[in-house]
Write an enzyme that holds these catalytic residues in place. Structure first.
Site, PDB file in Angstrom:
ATOM      1  NE  ARG A  21      -8.640  -9.287   0.834  1.00 53.96           N
ATOM      2  CZ  ARG A  21      -7.586  -9.004   1.579  1.00 53.96           C
ATOM      3  NH1 ARG A  21      -7.271  -9.787   2.595  1.00 53.96           N
ATOM      4  NH2 ARG A  21      -6.842  -7.949   1.321  1.00 53.96           N
TER       5      ARG A  21
ATOM      6  CB  VAL B  97      -2.172  -9.249   0.074  1.00 51.95           C
ATOM      7  CG1 VAL B  97      -1.469  -9.243   1.422  1.00 51.95           C
ATOM      8  CG2 VAL B  97      -3.674  -9.010   0.274  1.00 51.95           C
TER       9      VAL B  97
ATOM     10  CG  HIS C 245       1.174  -7.055   5.758  1.00 54.40           C
ATOM     11  ND1 HIS C 245       0.316  -6.005   6.050  1.00 54.40           N
ATOM     12  CD2 HIS C 245       2.126  -7.028   6.739  1.00 54.40           C
ATOM     13  CE1 HIS C 245       0.744  -5.375   7.140  1.00 54.40           C
ATOM     14  NE2 HIS C 245       1.837  -5.965   7.571  1.00 54.40           N
TER      15      HIS C 245
ATOM     16  CB  THR D 239      -0.904   2.878   5.468  1.00 49.57           C
ATOM     17  OG1 THR D 239      -0.947   2.039   6.624  1.00 49.57           O
ATOM     18  CG2 THR D 239       0.282   3.812   5.551  1.00 49.57           C
ATOM     19  CB  SER D 240      -5.206   3.503   9.146  1.00 48.23           C
ATOM     20  OG  SER D 240      -4.831   2.174   9.464  1.00 48.23           O
TER      21      SER D 240
ATOM     22  CG  ASN E 196      -3.989   8.351   4.560  1.00 49.18           C
ATOM     23  OD1 ASN E 196      -3.842   7.337   3.875  1.00 49.18           O
ATOM     24  ND2 ASN E 196      -4.792   8.373   5.604  1.00 49.18           N
ATOM     25  CG  LEU E 197      -9.584  10.172   1.828  1.00 47.23           C
ATOM     26  CD1 LEU E 197      -9.566  10.821   0.454  1.00 47.23           C
ATOM     27  CD2 LEU E 197     -10.558   8.995   1.827  1.00 47.23           C
TER      28      LEU E 197
END
Ligand code: OAD
Length: 234
Positions: free
Chosen positions: A59, A93, A109, A177-178, A202-203
Site C-alpha cells: 500500500r 491513510v 486512522h 465513506t460507507s 457518496n457514490l
C-alpha cells in the site's frame, strides 16, 4: 456569502477511489482480498508480522503511483477560499489530501508514510519498505517497528480535537465513506445534535444515509467540486 462558518468534512476511501486506490468494502475492495483480522489487528501483527509488513509495503508502494483527484483538490480549494474554518478529518491513510494542499487535516486512522517502534514508542516518517529486521532509528532495537495505522481494536487518533470541532461545526459533510466503522460513523449524529446541517456526498447511499439532512450521490470527482463551487458561491 456562505451561511456556514465552521465546516467539518469527514472523508473515506471513496474519495481516493478515482485516484486508483481501492476502497475496502466495495466489490473487489481490500477486505474482499485480505482478512482484516490478519492484516489490520494487533493480534494479526503478533501472529505474522511479515504478512502485515508486506500488506502495508504494498500500500505504501501504491502511494508512489497515485495523485490527488478533482475531489481532493476541491477540498483544498475550499480551505483556501472559504472565509471560515475548514477541518478535514480523514479515515484514509494515504497522503492525497496533503498532496492536494489541505492543511487543516487530521488522520484519524494513521498514515501509511509514518511508522513507530513498539519498544520505545518513537515514531518517524517512512516511505520505503518495512520489515521485522529493520532497527528502530531511535532505540536501535529490531523487531518492533510497525506501520502507524490504527488497527481494529485500537483507539483512533485526534478524537478530542474531532469531537470539539463537531461541537462547533455548523456544516458536516461526509464524503466517500460507507459509514460502517465506529467512531467515524457516529460523527453525523454528533454534528446534528449540535445543530449542524449534514450532507452526504457518496457514490451511492451509505449505511447511514437516513441520518443526513441532505445527500448527493455520484462520483466524488464530480459531486465534490460541484458542492464546493456552490458553497463558495453562496
Ligand atoms: P469503505 O470501502 O467502507 O467505503 C467506501 C465508500 O465509498 C462506499 O460507500 C462507496 O460507495 C464509496 N465510493 C466508492 N467509489 C466512490 C467514488 N468514486 N466517489 C464517491 N464515493 C465512492 O471505506 P471507508 O468508509 O473509508 O480502516 O472505510 C472506513 C475504514 O474501514 C477505513 O479507514 C479502514 C477500513 O477498515 C482501517 O483500516 C482502520
Amino acid at each position: 456569502m456562505s451561511p456556514y462558518r465552521r465546516i467539518v468534512i469527514l472523508t473515506g476511501a471513496g474519495l481516493s477511489a478515482e485516484s486508483g486506490l481501492a476502497t475496502f468494502r466495495d466489490k473487489g475492495g481490500v477486505w474482499a482480498k485480505y482478512d482484516y483480522r490478519e492484516v489490520a489487528t494487533p493480534e494479526g501483527f503478533a501472529r505474522n508480522p511479515a504478512l502485515v509488513h508486506e500488506f502495508y509495503n504494498m500500500r505504501r508502494r501504491d502511494l508512489k503511483r497515485v495523485a490527488p483527484n478533482a475531489a481532493h483538490k476541491a477540498l483544498a480549494r475550499l480551505e483556501r477560499e472559504h472565509p471560515g474554518e475548514i477541518l478535514v478529518v480523514t479515515q484514509n491513510v494515504d497522503n492525497l489530501h496533503e498532496a492536494a494542499g489541505s492543511q487543516n487535516l487530521l488522520h484519524m486512522h494513521g498514515e501509511l508514510t509514518k511508522v513507530f517502534c513498539t519498544n520505545c514508542r518513537m515514531g518517524c516518517s517512512w516511505t520505503d519498505e518495512l520489515s521485522i529486521d529493520i532497527a528502530c532509528p531511535t532505540c536501535g532495537k529490531a523487531g518492533g517497528m510497525r506501520p502507524d495505522i490504527v488497527w481494529f481494536g485500537e483507539i483512533p487518533y485526534h478524537m478530542e480535537a474531532i469531537v470539539g470541532a463537531l461541537a462547533r461545526a455548523d456544516l458536516f459533510i461526509s464524503i466517500g465513506t460507507s459509514g460502517n466503522v465506529y467512531p467515524a460513523s457516529g460523527f453525523v449524529a454528533e454534528a446534528k445534535t449540535n445543530g449542524a446541517h449534514t450532507v452526504e456526498l457518496n457514490l451511492e447511499p451509505s449505511e447511514g444515509v437516513t441520518m443526513f439532512a441532505e445527500a448527493i450521490h455520484g462520483p466524488a470527482s464530480q459531486v465534490v467540486p460541484a458542492y464546493v463551487e456552490e458553497l463558495l458561491a453562496d
